[in-house]
Scaffold this motif. Structure first.
Motif, PDB file in Angstrom:
ATOM      1  N   THR A  60      37.109  14.008  57.807  1.00 34.15           N
ATOM      2  CA  THR A  60      36.573  14.911  56.793  1.00 34.15           C
ATOM      3  C   THR A  60      35.590  14.114  55.942  1.00 34.15           C
ATOM      4  O   THR A  60      35.794  12.917  55.704  1.00 34.15           O
ATOM      5  CB  THR A  60      37.676  15.489  55.890  1.00 34.15           C
ATOM      6  N   VAL A  61      34.541  14.778  55.513  1.00 34.68           N
ATOM      7  CA  VAL A  61      33.522  14.119  54.677  1.00 34.68           C
ATOM      8  C   VAL A  61      33.630  14.688  53.276  1.00 34.68           C
ATOM      9  O   VAL A  61      33.458  15.896  53.058  1.00 34.68           O
ATOM     10  CB  VAL A  61      32.110  14.342  55.246  1.00 34.68           C
ATOM     11  N   GLU A  62      33.933  13.825  52.307  1.00 36.59           N
ATOM     12  CA  GLU A  62      34.069  14.232  50.914  1.00 36.59           C
ATOM     13  C   GLU A  62      32.804  13.828  50.158  1.00 36.59           C
ATOM     14  O   GLU A  62      32.508  12.636  50.045  1.00 36.59           O
ATOM     15  CB  GLU A  62      35.285  13.558  50.272  1.00 36.59           C
ATOM     16  N   PRO A  63      32.038  14.802  49.661  1.00 39.69           N
ATOM     17  CA  PRO A  63      30.808  14.482  48.930  1.00 39.69           C
ATOM     18  C   PRO A  63      31.076  13.501  47.789  1.00 39.69           C
ATOM     19  O   PRO A  63      32.017  13.671  47.020  1.00 39.69           O
ATOM     20  CB  PRO A  63      30.350  15.842  48.394  1.00 39.69           C
ATOM     21  N   ARG A  64      30.253  12.479  47.719  1.00 41.86           N
ATOM     22  CA  ARG A  64      30.298  11.441  46.682  1.00 41.86           C
ATOM     23  C   ARG A  64      31.588  10.609  46.729  1.00 41.86           C
ATOM     24  O   ARG A  64      31.842   9.816  45.832  1.00 41.86           O
ATOM     25  CB  ARG A  64      30.127  12.044  45.283  1.00 41.86           C
ATOM     26  N   LYS A  65      32.399  10.807  47.766  1.00 39.86           N
ATOM     27  CA  LYS A  65      33.616  10.006  47.904  1.00 39.86           C
ATOM     28  C   LYS A  65      33.606   9.170  49.177  1.00 39.86           C
ATOM     29  O   LYS A  65      33.901   7.990  49.157  1.00 39.86           O
ATOM     30  CB  LYS A  65      34.851  10.914  47.881  1.00 39.86           C
ATOM     31  N   GLY A  66      33.277   9.806  50.282  1.00 45.39           N
ATOM     32  CA  GLY A  66      33.239   9.055  51.517  1.00 45.39           C
ATOM     33  C   GLY A  66      33.794   9.828  52.702  1.00 45.39           C
ATOM     34  O   GLY A  66      33.994  11.041  52.643  1.00 45.39           O
ATOM     35  N   VAL A  67      34.053   9.099  53.767  1.00 49.31           N
ATOM     36  CA  VAL A  67      34.569   9.670  55.007  1.00 49.31           C
ATOM     37  C   VAL A  67      36.029   9.272  55.150  1.00 49.31           C
ATOM     38  O   VAL A  67      36.381   8.099  54.977  1.00 49.31           O
ATOM     39  CB  VAL A  67      33.760   9.158  56.223  1.00 49.31           C
ATOM     40  N   TYR A  68      36.874  10.253  55.467  1.00 55.47           N
ATOM     41  CA  TYR A  68      38.304  10.009  55.592  1.00 55.47           C
ATOM     42  C   TYR A  68      38.811  10.537  56.931  1.00 55.47           C
ATOM     43  O   TYR A  68      38.325  11.563  57.424  1.00 55.47           O
ATOM     44  CB  TYR A  68      39.076  10.700  54.463  1.00 55.47           C
ATOM     45  N   VAL A  69      39.782   9.830  57.491  1.00 56.44           N
ATOM     46  CA  VAL A  69      40.456  10.355  58.672  1.00 56.44           C
ATOM     47  C   VAL A  69      41.174  11.640  58.255  1.00 56.44           C
ATOM     48  O   VAL A  69      41.781  11.700  57.184  1.00 56.44           O
ATOM     49  CB  VAL A  69      41.466   9.335  59.236  1.00 56.44           C
ATOM     50  N   ALA A  70      41.069  12.675  59.084  1.00 55.81           N
ATOM     51  CA  ALA A  70      41.705  13.952  58.763  1.00 55.81           C
ATOM     52  C   ALA A  70      43.202  13.755  58.580  1.00 55.81           C
ATOM     53  O   ALA A  70      43.816  12.904  59.234  1.00 55.81           O
ATOM     54  CB  ALA A  70      41.437  14.966  59.872  1.00 55.81           C
ATOM     55  N   PRO A  71      43.806  14.522  57.689  1.00 54.33           N
ATOM     56  CA  PRO A  71      45.247  14.371  57.462  1.00 54.33           C
ATOM     57  C   PRO A  71      46.056  14.828  58.661  1.00 54.33           C
ATOM     58  O   PRO A  71      45.654  15.732  59.387  1.00 54.33           O
ATOM     59  CB  PRO A  71      45.508  15.273  56.247  1.00 54.33           C
ATOM     60  N   MET A 220      46.178   8.416  50.018  1.00 54.01           N
ATOM     61  CA  MET A 220      45.566   9.509  49.272  1.00 54.01           C
ATOM     62  C   MET A 220      44.094   9.240  49.068  1.00 54.01           C
ATOM     63  O   MET A 220      43.670   8.121  48.783  1.00 54.01           O
ATOM     64  CB  MET A 220      46.239   9.656  47.899  1.00 54.01           C
ATOM     65  N   ALA A 221      43.258  10.298  49.252  1.00 51.29           N
ATOM     66  CA  ALA A 221      41.823  10.161  49.005  1.00 51.29           C
ATOM     67  C   ALA A 221      41.580   9.858  47.538  1.00 51.29           C
ATOM     68  O   ALA A 221      42.238  10.404  46.659  1.00 51.29           O
ATOM     69  CB  ALA A 221      41.110  11.449  49.403  1.00 51.29           C
ATOM     70  N   LYS A 222      40.631   8.982  47.287  1.00 48.61           N
ATOM     71  CA  LYS A 222      40.311   8.594  45.908  1.00 48.61           C
ATOM     72  C   LYS A 222      38.882   8.952  45.580  1.00 48.61           C
ATOM     73  O   LYS A 222      38.048   9.014  46.443  1.00 48.61           O
ATOM     74  CB  LYS A 222      40.528   7.093  45.728  1.00 48.61           C
TER      75      LYS A 222
END
Length: 222
Positions: A60-71, A220-222
């Motif tokens: 998943t791509v979080e604007p202004r946060k980064g790229v995260y592995v999907a939960p 947890m996404a930060k």
């Protein structure tokens, strides 16, 4: 051998492998700069790879946060297994009359032999044997389109499977009787029975993972 993949496709494949093999965990941030430096690749192939992996449901791509592995959550597990059950039950039903009997009997003997070596063999060797019935269903289903569909979903299947193994240390032992039941039906040329046994195995696998999702600690996404 010539690698015909584009650079972005190679990056996509490498990042997918990082995820499916558990080197980057569900919910964890994918630090692209580190991979760019490690693999000596510019940012453009990474952008293309991330777009592809996002469409496939790996990140998943979080604007202004980064790229995260999907939960790895209940919805993800259910959706992946819904697809897998539909494809693999059909594949094993089609493959049962087509798998050479000597190949089927060898695979069955391999599963029976696993009973005595579960605690002694390394996990990678066990994984290869554990997947044998699934590989046979795919390789002998007799349908190029179905085989391509299974191959396209293999990364998702492997991702969830590795999560099961990490959360359930005895997963190979638990699944062994289910694999033996599938192989028994295949060796008896019982296509309907093989499909039913495959569905039972995949339903059980889904239930086992869902029942242990609360032990699957995700950053947890930060």
């Amino acid at each position: 051998m010539i690698n015909k993949l584009s650079l972005s496709e190679q990056v996509e494949e490498a990042l997918r492998q990082e995820i499916t093999e558990g080197r980057v965990l569900p919910g964890q941030r994918v630090t692209l700069a580190d991979y760019q430096e490690k693999w000596n690749v510019s940012s453009t192939p990474f952008r293309d790879a991330i777009r592809a992996l996002e469409v496939q449901g790996f990140v998943t791509v979080e604007p202004r946060k980064g790229v995260y592995v999907a939960p790895m959550n209940e919805e993800t597990v259910k959706e992946i297994f819904d697809v897998r059950i539909g494809l693999e039950c059909l594949a094993v039903e089609l493959a049962t009359p087509l798998i050479p009997l000597d190949v089927a009997q060898k695979a069955q003997a391999g599963y029976l032999a696993l009973k005595s070596v579960l605690d002694t063999e390394d996990k990678s060797a066990l994984g290869d044997r554990d997947r044998r019935v699934h590989d046979l269903a795919r390789d002998y289903c007799g349908s190029r389109r179905l085989r391509r569909l299974l191959m396209s979903q293999m990364g998702q299947f492997r991702w969830v499977q590795n999560a099961i193994i990490q959360n359930l240390p005895r997963s190979y032992e638990v699944a062994l009787p289910e694999h033996i039941e599938i192989m028994k039906a295949i060796c008896e040329r019982d296509a309907t029975g093989a499909a039913a046994a495959m569905r039972k195995h995949l339903d059980n696998s889904r239930h086992r993972l869902l029942s242990h999702l609360d032990t699957f600690h995700q950053p947890m996404a930060k």
